[in-house]
Design a protein around this motif. Structure first.
Motif, PDB file in Angstrom:
ATOM      1  N   ALA A 111      14.667  46.455  20.519  1.00 23.33           N
ATOM      2  CA  ALA A 111      13.578  45.955  19.673  1.00 23.33           C
ATOM      3  C   ALA A 111      12.531  47.028  19.381  1.00 23.33           C
ATOM      4  N   ILE A 112      12.369  47.989  20.267  1.00 22.22           N
ATOM      5  CA  ILE A 112      11.255  48.933  20.068  1.00 22.22           C
ATOM      6  C   ILE A 112      11.703  50.350  19.722  1.00 22.22           C
ATOM      7  N   ARG A 113      13.034  50.564  19.720  1.00 20.66           N
ATOM      8  CA  ARG A 113      13.561  51.921  19.523  1.00 20.66           C
ATOM      9  C   ARG A 113      12.917  52.642  18.337  1.00 20.66           C
ATOM     10  N   ASN A 114      12.675  51.918  17.243  1.00 21.13           N
ATOM     11  CA  ASN A 114      12.148  52.587  16.050  1.00 21.13           C
ATOM     12  C   ASN A 114      10.657  52.370  15.850  1.00 21.13           C
ATOM     13  N   GLU A 115       9.980  51.911  16.891  1.00 24.44           N
ATOM     14  CA  GLU A 115       8.550  51.617  16.745  1.00 24.44           C
ATOM     15  C   GLU A 115       7.675  52.805  17.128  1.00 24.44           C
ATOM     16  N   ASP A 173       4.233  55.954  22.062  1.00 25.37           N
ATOM     17  CA  ASP A 173       4.077  57.219  22.778  1.00 25.37           C
ATOM     18  C   ASP A 173       4.047  57.001  24.290  1.00 25.37           C
ATOM     19  N   ILE A 174       3.408  55.901  24.674  1.00 25.67           N
ATOM     20  CA  ILE A 174       3.316  55.580  26.101  1.00 25.67           C
ATOM     21  C   ILE A 174       3.818  54.153  26.281  1.00 25.67           C
ATOM     22  N   ILE A 175       4.737  53.967  27.215  1.00 25.29           N
ATOM     23  CA  ILE A 175       5.186  52.611  27.548  1.00 25.29           C
ATOM     24  C   ILE A 175       4.831  52.375  29.001  1.00 25.29           C
ATOM     25  N   LEU A 176       4.142  51.272  29.263  1.00 17.17           N
ATOM     26  CA  LEU A 176       3.772  50.944  30.640  1.00 17.17           C
ATOM     27  C   LEU A 176       4.562  49.723  31.105  1.00 17.17           C
ATOM     28  N   LEU A 215      14.760  50.871  31.020  1.00 13.61           N
ATOM     29  CA  LEU A 215      14.289  51.046  29.646  1.00 13.61           C
ATOM     30  C   LEU A 215      14.163  52.543  29.342  1.00 13.61           C
ATOM     31  N   ALA A 216      13.632  53.300  30.295  1.00 13.07           N
ATOM     32  CA  ALA A 216      13.474  54.742  30.100  1.00 13.07           C
ATOM     33  C   ALA A 216      14.830  55.405  29.871  1.00 13.07           C
ATOM     34  N   PRO A 268       5.409  65.116  28.727  1.00 12.87           N
ATOM     35  CA  PRO A 268       5.223  64.958  27.280  1.00 12.87           C
ATOM     36  C   PRO A 268       5.523  63.529  26.833  1.00 12.87           C
ATOM     37  N   ALA A 269       4.820  63.069  25.808  1.00 19.85           N
ATOM     38  CA  ALA A 269       5.133  61.767  25.199  1.00 19.85           C
ATOM     39  C   ALA A 269       6.357  61.960  24.305  1.00 19.85           C
ATOM     40  N   PRO A 270       7.148  60.941  24.052  1.00 21.45           N
ATOM     41  CA  PRO A 270       7.028  59.597  24.611  1.00 21.45           C
ATOM     42  C   PRO A 270       7.554  59.528  26.039  1.00 21.45           C
TER      43      PRO A 270
END
Ligand SMILES: Cc1cc2nc3c(=O)[nH]c(=O)nc-3n(C[C@H](O)[C@H](O)[C@H](O)COP(=O)(O)OP(=O)(O)OC[C@H]3O[C@@H](n4cnc5c(N)ncnc54)[C@H](O)[C@@H]3O)c2cc1C
Ligand SMILES: Nc1ncnc2c1ncn2[C@@H]1O[C@H](COP(=O)(O)O)[C@@H](O)[C@H]1O
Lengths: 249, 323
Positions: A105-109, A112-115, A132-133, A170-172
């Motif tokens: 769902a978020i691959r193309n969103e 930069d930071i996912i918590l 997920l990482a 580095p992000a993401p």
């Protein structure tokens, strides 16, 4: 910068859990559902980062795998201050299934930071964030007690046995957060609750995906032996019991 | 096929947790009729590696590589996955601590292996493969079937006895060159406290709550802990108030521990506190309120004032020590 906080919808921590259907399902009667405590702190930290304009955080989104029944929890996250929400419309399966749904769902969103939290208080898995990482191919840092942005660079504190490490990455990237990430969970103010009503929740249709694991049934912990009391005046006797009876000292 | 157990080291040393992991892996290997292989990454003395033989590992694979400067989760995942493939591992065992929590889920995706974390017993059955794990923060347990060919287990610390069973033993150096492009985390600074017993490692933990009344009253509690070789801990309000440092906070939002003996002194026993300590083998409660919920979780209790009871306990420990 865009931040995503993954949110699990869990029974309130004071819930007395009971099981039904031959101990294969939790009895949802009377349960109060809340944002998983770690995720609430992660959201709080994300909003703190956004509050300081010099950090350059544009949006904080919450992501959730679950049915429409968890929308009150998502609305709560929006009331606390998240800008929008993504809900993948399927009953959460095992950690792998959840992670795949989130990843797709978020691959193309371009977050930069996912918590993610270190664990959900229901599954106690400590696995969705790392999965997920790996699915996204992002670096991850697990056991994070601080996330800062210093001159556009991410500075992370990772808790290790008996100490901590200060890390740059580095992000993401994905931070799996634990104690220290924020002091107190932020609570929704009246204005936030009003605004939450009109904030968008994007509903994403799920992928077809099989779980890798399956809960056969649940068991309650074995009842512990009744407490044996020692009189306060005779407290030293406790030490004797611990040595001779329990044999633990 | 093999059971592969990943061992981290602490400044080149193993600790009790490492031996629990090897013991567990070799028992699982025995159930399957397969060898247990231990994997150690980083610089560890040969004498440390040899200690593992005493707990049933038939082989230790050692990867030592100067280019690995940090614990990078992607780099470690690649190395472990490669060893898993080379050794035909169908079961992977890791610790349920921060490193295990970092690596196990990534390996799960990489190897398409189902995972059960926080396991505290040997598998309930092998075919189907079912393990017993904590859920709902200790309020319940679940029997979980892992349906994939390769399976990953993370073991809860202090939940499995170390068992000695020496086997013929070999150390194999393996040269795996991690992909430099993956190395994305950079460690700027390491801060370590030394000399303190970690509450997650300790056999005995002496913990104080708000019923201790003031940070100035901790003297006898610390003395009791020192005499017992125990670590000190506290409830959340105590660390929130700054009476004790944050790394002592136990409970759902703090450290989750499973010592042999846990003293809860002036702690009411809220469910969120118990979530962190309910796996202790014995809990001792000291509380002025006879109806405090902590007594329901405890095996030994004293209804009384901590400030009066603690000095008596200190005296009693001194007495048994002098014998
Ligand atoms: C989401 C969430 C997460 C939480 N996570 C945690 C957590 O991880 N860990 C945690 O500890 N708490 C946690 N809490 C807080 C928890 O609910 C309790 O508030 C907390 O555990 C109470 O701490 P306490 O027992 O020290 O204090 P109190 O509840 O105030 O109890 C003090 C006790 O001391 C006794 N007492 C008083 N005087 C004396 C005396 N002279 N001698 C002996 N006994 C005396 C009293 O009878 C009482 O039982 C969490 C709460 C929430 C909502
Ligand atoms: N259904 C879900 N939807 C979104 N995120 C989730 C969900 N379940 C778990 N998570 C995230 O993964 C973290 C760890 O969960 P777990 O692996 O179940 O212990 C949680 O703290 C959340 O951040």
């Amino acid at each position: 910068m865009k931040i995503l906080v993954c949110i699990s919808n869990v029974p309130d921590t004071t819930t007395k859990v009971k099981f039904v259907d031959n101990s294969t399902k939790i009895d949802v009667n009377g349960i109060q559902w809340v944002i998983n405590p770690w995720d609430e702190l992660a959201l709080t930290r994300a909003l703190e980062l956004k509050d300081d304009a010099s950090n350059g955080v544009q949006t904080v989104t919450v992501g959730h795998v679950g049915l429409i029944s968890s929308e009150p929890t998502l609305r709560k996250a929006l009331a606390i201050g998240a800008d929008d929400a993504i809900r993948i419309n399927i009953e959460a399966g095992d950690a792998y299934a959840i992670a795949v749904q989130l990843a797709e769902a978020i691959r193309n969103e371009n977050f930069d930071i996912i918590l993610c939290g270190i664990e959900s208080s229901d599954h106690n898995g400590s696995t969705v964030g790392g999965m997920l990482a790996e699915l996204l191919g992002y670096p991850s840092v697990t056991g994070v007690s601080s996330v800062k942005i210093e001159n556009g660079q991410l500075v992370i504190t990772r808790e290790i046995d008996g100490g901590k490490e200060i890390i740059t990455v580095p992000a993401p990237f994905i931070a799996v957060v634990q104690k220290g990430i924020a002091k107190e969970p932020r609570i929704a103010a009246m204005r936030g609750i009003m605004m939450a009503r009109t904030k968008p929740i994007k509903v994403v249709e799920p992928q077809l995906i099989d779980s890798l694991t399956e809960v056969i049934n649940y068991e309650m912990p074995k009842p512990r032996a009744a407490c044996k009391y020692v009189a306060a005046d005779d407290a030293g006797q406790l030490i004797v019991l611990l040595q001779n009876e329990a044999k633990v000292i | 096929m093999s059971v592969l157990v990943f061992l981290e080291n602490w400044d080149g040393k193993f600790k009790k947790l490492s031996f629990e992991l090897v013991s567990y892996a070799s028992k699982v290997a025995e159930m399957l009729g397969q060898p247990a292989i231990a994997l150690s990454i980083g610089k560890v003395d040969a004498s440390e590696l040899e200690k593992l033989a005493a707990y049933g590992a038939e082989k230790v694979i050692n990867i030592e590589n100067d280019s690995i400067k940090a614990f990078d989760e992607q780099v470690y995942t690649s190395m472990i996955a490669e060893v898993a493939q080379k050794t035909g591992a169908n079961i992977l065992v890791l610790a349920n601590n921060n490193s295990g929590k970092a690596l196990a889920p990534r390996l799960s995706v990489r190897l398409k292996a189902g995972i059960a974390s926080g396991v505290s017993r040997l598998p309930v059955s092998i075919n189907p493969f079912v393990v017993y794990k904590k859920v709902y923060s200790g309020k319940a347990f679940a029997n979980v079937a892992i349906k994939t060919e390769i399976k990953i287990i993370t073991l809860a610390q202090n939940s499995f006895e170390v068992v000695e069973s020496s086997k013929t033993f070999v150390v194999e150096k393996m040269n795996i060159q991690p992909d430099g492009k993956l190395m994305k985390t950079q460690v700027k600074e390491v801060q370590k406290q030394s000399g303190k017993i970690l509450i997650t490692d300790a056999d005995i933990v002496v913990s104080g709550g708000r019923g201790m009344k003031s940070p100035d009253n901790w003297g006898p509690l610390v003395e009791l802990a020192d005499l017992l070789g125990a670590a000190t801990a506290c409830s959340r309000p105590v660390s929130d108030e700054g009476w004790r440092s944050h790394d002592e906070h136990t409970g759902q939002t703090g450290k989750i521990i499973a010592p042999n003996l846990y003293f809860a002194i002036g702690i009411s026993g809220a469910t969120q506190h118990l979530a962190g300590v309910s796996s202790s083998k014995f809990i001792v409660a000291i509380n002025t309120d006879k109806d405090a919920p902590i007594f329901e979780a405890a095996q030994y209790g004293i209804v009384g004032d901590a400030s009066k009871v603690l000095p008596k306990l200190v005296e009693a420990v001194k007495e048994i020590k002098s014998k």
